[in-house]
Design an enzyme around this catalytic site. Structure first.
Site, PDB file in Angstrom:
ATOM      1  N   SER A 256       0.620  -1.313  -0.084  1.00  0.00           N
ATOM      2  CA  SER A 256      -0.077   0.005   0.107  1.00  0.00           C
ATOM      3  C   SER A 256       0.782   1.320   0.056  1.00  0.00           C
ATOM      4  O   SER A 256       1.452   1.264   0.868  1.00  0.00           O
ATOM      5  CB  SER A 256      -0.877   0.048   1.231  1.00  0.00           C
ATOM      6  OG  SER A 256      -1.633   1.136   1.374  1.00  0.00           O
TER       7      SER A 256
ATOM      8  N   MET B  79      -9.049   8.396  -1.252  1.00  0.00           N
ATOM      9  CA  MET B  79      -9.969   8.601  -0.256  1.00  0.00           C
ATOM     10  C   MET B  79     -10.445  10.132  -0.345  1.00  0.00           C
ATOM     11  O   MET B  79      -9.745  11.009  -0.717  1.00  0.00           O
ATOM     12  CB  MET B  79      -9.439   8.570   1.122  1.00  0.00           C
ATOM     13  CG  MET B  79      -8.736   7.424   1.447  1.00  0.00           C
ATOM     14  SD  MET B  79      -7.950   7.273   3.313  1.00  0.00           S
ATOM     15  CE  MET B  79      -7.057   5.819   3.183  1.00  0.00           C
TER      16      MET B  79
END
Length: 218
Positions: free
Chosen positions: A7, A36
């Protein structure tokens, strides 16, 4: 097939391009990019322009996870930026079927994700249309959280349901993955593992190899 997807949320953002290149050379199968919007989850990361800016660093699979309220509205931007697979949430505001169809129409693979409180059965109606299911093993929004062991039952149920369909669908887990929890998740039936600090906290090649070996052992 076991796949490790580091990630980029845990990388050094001041050199994200070189970090992406280094991860690609260290044996990773995919590069996990968390998007996000500050609305669907309580945090903001980056958008399509950043993904596009690092696409040239490697031909590794870009595993883009949209933690946003309206994935249908923005999916095309991320595919054009270089996403190879776009995963969005079953809890989003967009129409699920329409969003899946949109992503597939762009010749991109599709993943569907569930938050910890969402029953895994929520993805069952879409299994014949998708390539991957992402089971969140932390509350989405921030890195560094503790692994939720109670989510393993979801993975086992999902694995059995996929077996019934006869399809080949990856089961991805994201959140709190390390040398211990990767074994637990693999035993439950997962085969794609998103790892942040477990990779970026040391030698990338060694960390990725260790995660793969422990997952494969199960």
């Amino acid at each position: 097939m076991i796949k490790i997807s580091p990630s980029m949320l845990s990388c050094d953002f001041s050199k994200i391009g070189s970090e992406a290149e280094e991860i690609s050379k260290s044996g990773a199968d995919m590069l996990h990019l968390d998007v996000m919007d500050g609305h669907f989850v309580p945090n903001i990361t980056f958008g399509a322009p950043v993904i596009k800016s690092i696409r040239h660093t490697s031909d590794i699979v870009f595993d883009v996870h949209l933690m946003i309220s309206e994935p249908l509205k923005y999916a095309e931007d991320f595919v054009k930026a270089g996403a190879d697979i776009v995963t969005f949430h079953v809890e989003c505001d967009s129409d699920i079927k329409e969003t899946i169809e949109k992503i597939k129409s762009l010749s991109c693979k599709v993943g569907l994700s569930v938050k910890p409180e969402t029953p895994i059965e929520a993805v069952f109606p879409y299994l014949d249309q998708i390539d991957m299911v992402l089971v969140m093993t932390v509350e989405p929004g921030f890195g560094g959280q503790s692994f939720m062991y109670d989510q393993m039952e979801k993975i086992s149920l999902l694995k059995e349901k996929i077996r019934e369909t006869g399809k080949t669908i990856d089961i991805q887990v994201d959140g709190g993955i390390n040398d211990e929890t990767v074994s637990v998740a693999a035993k439950a039936g997962a085969n794609v593992f998103v790892a942040g600090s477990a990779v970026f906290g040391g030698d990338y090649k060694e960390r990725i190899s260790s995660l793969r070996n422990r997952a494969t052992a199960e």
